[in-house]
Design an enzyme around this catalytic site. Structure first.
Site, PDB file in Angstrom:
ATOM      1  N   ARG A   1     -13.278 130.741 -20.366  1.00 26.48           N
ATOM      2  CA  ARG A   1     -14.452 130.754 -20.453  1.00 26.48           C
ATOM      3  C   ARG A   1     -15.563 131.269 -21.825  1.00 26.48           C
ATOM      4  O   ARG A   1     -14.841 132.697 -21.437  1.00 26.48           O
ATOM      5  CB  ARG A   1     -15.178 131.408 -19.176  1.00 26.48           C
ATOM      6  CG  ARG A   1     -16.378 131.118 -18.566  1.00 26.48           C
ATOM      7  CD  ARG A   1     -17.089 131.893 -17.054  1.00 26.48           C
ATOM      8  NE  ARG A   1     -17.978 130.958 -16.593  1.00 26.48           N
ATOM      9  CZ  ARG A   1     -18.707 132.898 -15.684  1.00 26.48           C
ATOM     10  NH1 ARG A   1     -18.090 132.542 -15.505  1.00 26.48           N
ATOM     11  NH2 ARG A   1     -20.333 132.106 -16.060  1.00 26.48           N
ATOM     12  N   HIS A   2     -16.489 131.121 -21.251  1.00 24.10           N
ATOM     13  CA  HIS A   2     -17.661 131.790 -22.448  1.00 24.10           C
ATOM     14  C   HIS A   2     -17.876 132.627 -22.103  1.00 24.10           C
ATOM     15  O   HIS A   2     -17.569 132.923 -20.732  1.00 24.10           O
ATOM     16  CB  HIS A   2     -18.845 130.871 -23.052  1.00 24.10           C
ATOM     17  CG  HIS A   2     -19.639 130.386 -20.911  1.00 24.10           C
ATOM     18  ND1 HIS A   2     -20.182 131.554 -21.055  1.00 24.10           N
ATOM     19  CD2 HIS A   2     -19.379 129.793 -20.436  1.00 24.10           C
ATOM     20  CE1 HIS A   2     -21.213 131.187 -19.631  1.00 24.10           C
ATOM     21  NE2 HIS A   2     -20.048 129.692 -19.502  1.00 24.10           N
TER      22      HIS A   2
ATOM     23  N   ARG B   1     -22.779 128.482 -25.862  1.00 21.90           N
ATOM     24  CA  ARG B   1     -22.317 129.798 -25.131  1.00 21.90           C
ATOM     25  C   ARG B   1     -21.144 129.503 -25.805  1.00 21.90           C
ATOM     26  O   ARG B   1     -20.472 130.439 -25.615  1.00 21.90           O
ATOM     27  CB  ARG B   1     -23.122 130.435 -23.678  1.00 21.90           C
ATOM     28  CG  ARG B   1     -22.726 128.550 -22.534  1.00 21.90           C
ATOM     29  CD  ARG B   1     -23.362 129.249 -21.529  1.00 21.90           C
ATOM     30  NE  ARG B   1     -23.536 127.943 -20.348  1.00 21.90           N
ATOM     31  CZ  ARG B   1     -24.408 127.416 -20.013  1.00 21.90           C
ATOM     32  NH1 ARG B   1     -24.962 126.455 -20.724  1.00 21.90           N
ATOM     33  NH2 ARG B   1     -23.989 126.303 -19.640  1.00 21.90           N
TER      34      ARG B   1
ATOM     35  N   GLU C   1     -20.460 121.919 -19.275  1.00 22.63           N
ATOM     36  CA  GLU C   1     -20.044 121.980 -17.495  1.00 22.63           C
ATOM     37  C   GLU C   1     -21.142 120.931 -16.529  1.00 22.63           C
ATOM     38  O   GLU C   1     -21.473 119.823 -17.529  1.00 22.63           O
ATOM     39  CB  GLU C   1     -21.207 123.328 -17.055  1.00 22.63           C
ATOM     40  CG  GLU C   1     -21.562 124.114 -16.092  1.00 22.63           C
ATOM     41  CD  GLU C   1     -20.084 124.839 -15.289  1.00 22.63           C
ATOM     42  OE1 GLU C   1     -19.089 123.523 -15.130  1.00 22.63           O
ATOM     43  OE2 GLU C   1     -20.306 125.639 -14.955  1.00 22.63           O
TER      44      GLU C   1
ATOM     45  N   HIS D   1     -16.234 126.277 -19.204  1.00 23.77           N
ATOM     46  CA  HIS D   1     -16.914 126.622 -18.197  1.00 23.77           C
ATOM     47  C   HIS D   1     -16.659 126.797 -17.250  1.00 23.77           C
ATOM     48  O   HIS D   1     -15.504 126.596 -16.878  1.00 23.77           O
ATOM     49  CB  HIS D   1     -18.450 125.982 -18.190  1.00 23.77           C
ATOM     50  CG  HIS D   1     -19.199 125.288 -19.494  1.00 23.77           C
ATOM     51  ND1 HIS D   1     -20.528 126.270 -20.045  1.00 23.77           N
ATOM     52  CD2 HIS D   1     -18.705 124.605 -20.149  1.00 23.77           C
ATOM     53  CE1 HIS D   1     -20.771 125.964 -21.082  1.00 23.77           C
ATOM     54  NE2 HIS D   1     -20.221 124.773 -21.153  1.00 23.77           N
TER      55      HIS D   1
END
Length: 198
Positions: free
Chosen positions: A8-9, A60, A80, A144
């Site tokens: 995940r970012h 991101r 996402e 995400h």
């Protein structure tokens, strides 16, 4: 055997504020940038050869992927979930009856948004494709919350759902042997110990 390292970012200001963050395209905050560096170091030290770094198209995720210092390939399938009319709004504003239906029905779509079932369909396909391309190495996927959950669902042969927690800059590992995925770890965060927002 190949490996998908699904990350995940790092944190954004919207994450820190408790907002639903779907397709809004925002940068990492200062802590998120430090998390991305720590994440990349942890994955590099613990994975086999990294064949490719893949990212969602959102900034991101791309910023997180770039922390690996390798070329980044963008794959739209790892974007996402689309929160539709709720994107960028506090979770506390979602009416309880809508939130209950959203959590219990993977086919539920918010107005102008996307269902978790839709996320799972595109992420399943992407995971199969990238696992096949990994050879005997690793593919890192910077993405995400919902695509991470969908990748876990793919590995477990289960429906994607809301009943798990995915931290910013966490690591999830999926081994793939003969086309068969196996979840090896989920939501690793030990590499983030000691990082603060200051």
């Amino acid at each position: 055997m190949s490996s998908l390292v699904v990350v995940r970012h790092g944190r954004t200001a919207a994450n820190a504020a408790g907002l639903l963050l779907g397709r809004l395209d925002v940068d990492l905050d200062a802590l998120g940038r430090r998390q991305a560096v720590a994440l990349a170091a942890a994955v590099t030290a613990s994975s086999g050869p990294i064949r490719t770094v893949v990212s969602s198209p959102l900034r991101r995720a791309v910023e997180t992927a770039e922390a690996f210092g390798l070329p980044v390939e963008v794959d739209e399938r790892f974007i996402e979930v689309d929160y539709g009319d709720w994107d960028g709004r506090p979770l506390s504003e979602v009416p309880p009856e809508i939130w209950s239906e959203w959590r219990s029905d993977p086919h539920f779509s918010p107005t102008a948004g996307e269902s978790l079932h839709g996320v799972a369909a595109r992420v399943d396909e992407a995971c199969r494709d990238w696992a096949a391309r990994a050879g005997d190495g690793s593919v890192v996927v910077a993405t995400h919350v919902s695509p991470v959950k969908a990748a876990v669902g793919w590995a477990l042969g289960a429906d994607v759902n809301w009943t798990s927690h995915v931290d910013p800059a966490s690591i999830t590992r999926i081994d793939v042997d003969g086309g068969r995925p196996r979840l090896r770890s989920f939501n690793e965060t030990g590499h983030l110990v000691g990082l603060t927002a200051g």
